[in-house]
Design a protein around this motif. Structure first.
Motif, PDB file in Angstrom:
ATOM      1  N   ASP A 155       0.804  -1.227   0.000  1.00  0.00           N
ATOM      2  CA  ASP A 155       0.000   0.000   0.000  1.00  0.00           C
ATOM      3  C   ASP A 155       0.835   1.275   0.000  1.00  0.00           C
ATOM      4  N   TRP A 156       2.128   1.161  -0.275  1.00  0.00           N
ATOM      5  CA  TRP A 156       3.006   2.316  -0.115  1.00  0.00           C
ATOM      6  C   TRP A 156       2.780   3.401  -1.175  1.00  0.00           C
ATOM      7  N   MET A 157       2.032   3.073  -2.256  1.00  0.00           N
ATOM      8  CA  MET A 157       1.716   4.076  -3.270  1.00  0.00           C
ATOM      9  C   MET A 157       0.231   4.455  -3.242  1.00  0.00           C
ATOM     10  N   GLU A 219       2.142   1.339 -14.174  1.00  0.00           N
ATOM     11  CA  GLU A 219       0.938   0.847 -13.497  1.00  0.00           C
ATOM     12  C   GLU A 219       1.084   0.762 -11.982  1.00  0.00           C
ATOM     13  N   ASP A 220      -0.072   0.919 -11.321  1.00  0.00           N
ATOM     14  CA  ASP A 220      -0.164   0.699  -9.874  1.00  0.00           C
ATOM     15  C   ASP A 220      -0.509  -0.746  -9.552  1.00  0.00           C
ATOM     16  N   VAL A 241      -1.319  -0.441  -4.314  1.00  0.00           N
ATOM     17  CA  VAL A 241      -2.358   0.437  -3.774  1.00  0.00           C
ATOM     18  C   VAL A 241      -3.424  -0.395  -3.062  1.00  0.00           C
ATOM     19  N   ALA A 242      -3.006  -1.353  -2.247  1.00  0.00           N
ATOM     20  CA  ALA A 242      -3.907  -2.227  -1.512  1.00  0.00           C
ATOM     21  C   ALA A 242      -3.858  -1.856  -0.030  1.00  0.00           C
ATOM     22  N   PRO A 243      -4.836  -1.090   0.480  1.00  0.00           N
ATOM     23  CA  PRO A 243      -4.764  -0.567   1.848  1.00  0.00           C
ATOM     24  C   PRO A 243      -4.534  -1.659   2.891  1.00  0.00           C
ATOM     25  N   GLY A 248       2.426  -8.192   1.244  1.00  0.00           N
ATOM     26  CA  GLY A 248       1.607  -9.398   1.252  1.00  0.00           C
ATOM     27  C   GLY A 248       1.866 -10.299   0.065  1.00  0.00           C
ATOM     28  N   LEU A 249       2.965 -11.030   0.108  1.00  0.00           N
ATOM     29  CA  LEU A 249       3.341 -11.977  -0.942  1.00  0.00           C
ATOM     30  C   LEU A 249       2.883 -13.371  -0.538  1.00  0.00           C
TER      31      LEU A 249
END
Length: 360
Positions: A155-157, A219-220, A241-243, A248-249
């Motif tokens: 979520d860092w972007m 891409e995001d 962009v996953a809050p 999360g791998l």
């Protein structure tokens, strides 16, 4: 030559240089110095990170006869030119991914490497339980691989005000989320299954056209359908962009006998899924195979993590300089493979159809 007699240098002064240098120091190498984007930044990083001295330029560092191996930890678009300078100076090299911003660029570096020891840090391979999962697939414990699914979510972007050089196509390349983290996801899938992604169908999403007043060129997030050479099918999702998702791998491989699931944020266990009697296997050396045991450097119940995996990658690469071989060491061949997968992802998003993955 062993690691204790190895002298290394660094190109770049950011987060990845910090991570690489911890591994170098633990392996026992002597750190000669670092090059920054300016002589002042190089000198500051040398002081703050204890990296020997600041060199004024890449040319000055690679011409130092004492340096045996160079870590390239600079923005993506600089990798090709800098790696070629390192190789031309007759030195070994570890290059951050992507090895090249296109498949052809990465393939050229692979060809130029010759006999040099090379490394690309696909370090999730070095979690002990990834090795255990791989050993179980190799042994046939899960049966025939039927399908795979995986995600790599960050979520860092998420904040549109957050601008980073990676979002600039001139510095980061034509792909961001896939080249940066999707490459790790694909590498882990192929490493554990021993199978290769043959074809991809993909879509991508750029959530914000601008970040902090700068145009976003890549891409995001990206979603892929894949087929493998062995006949398995799969789904892969990557996003920056996953809050709430920090790193999360996750991969899950379904076989005809059982499934295996590895979660990088919970690396001390793997899930073995069975029709009856599913189990959660801990990182307990007494319950693991030889490869996983080798990488389990502390007793069960004492967590190992990302830096431990990175340290193991550095140690194995340095050992290769001394003539030792270790199974699963990621080299420029793996970096070139990842770049070809990125090419296929981008082509599939442009063509809105299936694209074959070309090997170098």
């Amino acid at each position: 030559m062993d690691a204790a007699s190895l002298t290394v240098g660094f190109l770049g002064t950011g987060f990845m240089t910090q991570v690489h240098s911890r591994g170098a120091r633990l392996a026992g190498a002597r750190i000669a110095g670092v090059v920054g984007s300016s002589p002042a930044k190089g000198a500051a990083a040398a002081r703050e990170l204890r990296l020997g001295r600041g060199y004024d330029s890449v040319a000055e560092l690679v011409s130092d006869p004492e340096i045996d191996l160079v870590h390239v930890c600079t923005p993506n678009a600089l990798h090709a030119e800098q790696v070629r300078a390192v190789l031309a100076a007759g030195k070994h090299v570890i290059c951050e991914k992507p090895l090249g911003v296109t498949g052809d660029e990465a393939a050229g570096l692979l060809a130029a490497a010759g006999d040099a020891v090379t490394g690309v840090p696909f370090v999730y391979r070095f979690h002990p339980l990834v090795r255990e999962a791989r050993a179980r697939v190799r042994a046939g414990d899960i049966g025939t691989v039927l399908h795979v699914n995986g995600v790599y979510l960050q979520d860092w972007m998420l904040d549109p005000a957050n601008h980073n050089w990676r979002a600039d196509g001139d510095a980061g390349g034509p792909s961001r989320a896939f080249a940066d983290i999707g490459s790790h996801l694909c590498d882990l899938v192929e490493f554990v299954t021993g199978d290769r992604i043959a074809r991809v169908c993909a879509v991508k999403s750029t959530v914000y056209a601008q970040r902090g007043g700068h145009v976003v060129d890549n891409e995001d997030a990206g979603a892929l359908l894949v087929t493998t050479t062995g006949g398995a099918i799969g789904t892969l999702l990557v996003s920056q962009v996953a809050p709430g998702r920090k790193n999360g791998l996750v991969i899950e491989i379904a076989g005809s006998a059982e499934s295996i699931r590895f979660d990088q944020e919970q690396p001390e266990t793997i899930w073995l899924g069975r029709a009856t009697g599913s189990v959660l296997l801990p990182r307990d050396p007494d319950q693991l195979g030889p490869d996983a045991q080798r990488l389990s450097i502390i007793p069960a119940g004492h967590p190992q993590g990302y830096q431990d995996a990175f340290n193991a990658f550095i140690a194995d690469t340095y050992a290769a300089v001394g003539g030792e071989t270790s199974d699963g060491l990621p080299t420029f061949a793996d970096g070139a493979r990842a770049a070809r997968l990125t090419d296929a992802f981008l082509a599939a998003t442009d063509q809105a159809g299936w694209v074959d993955v070309v090997d170098s």
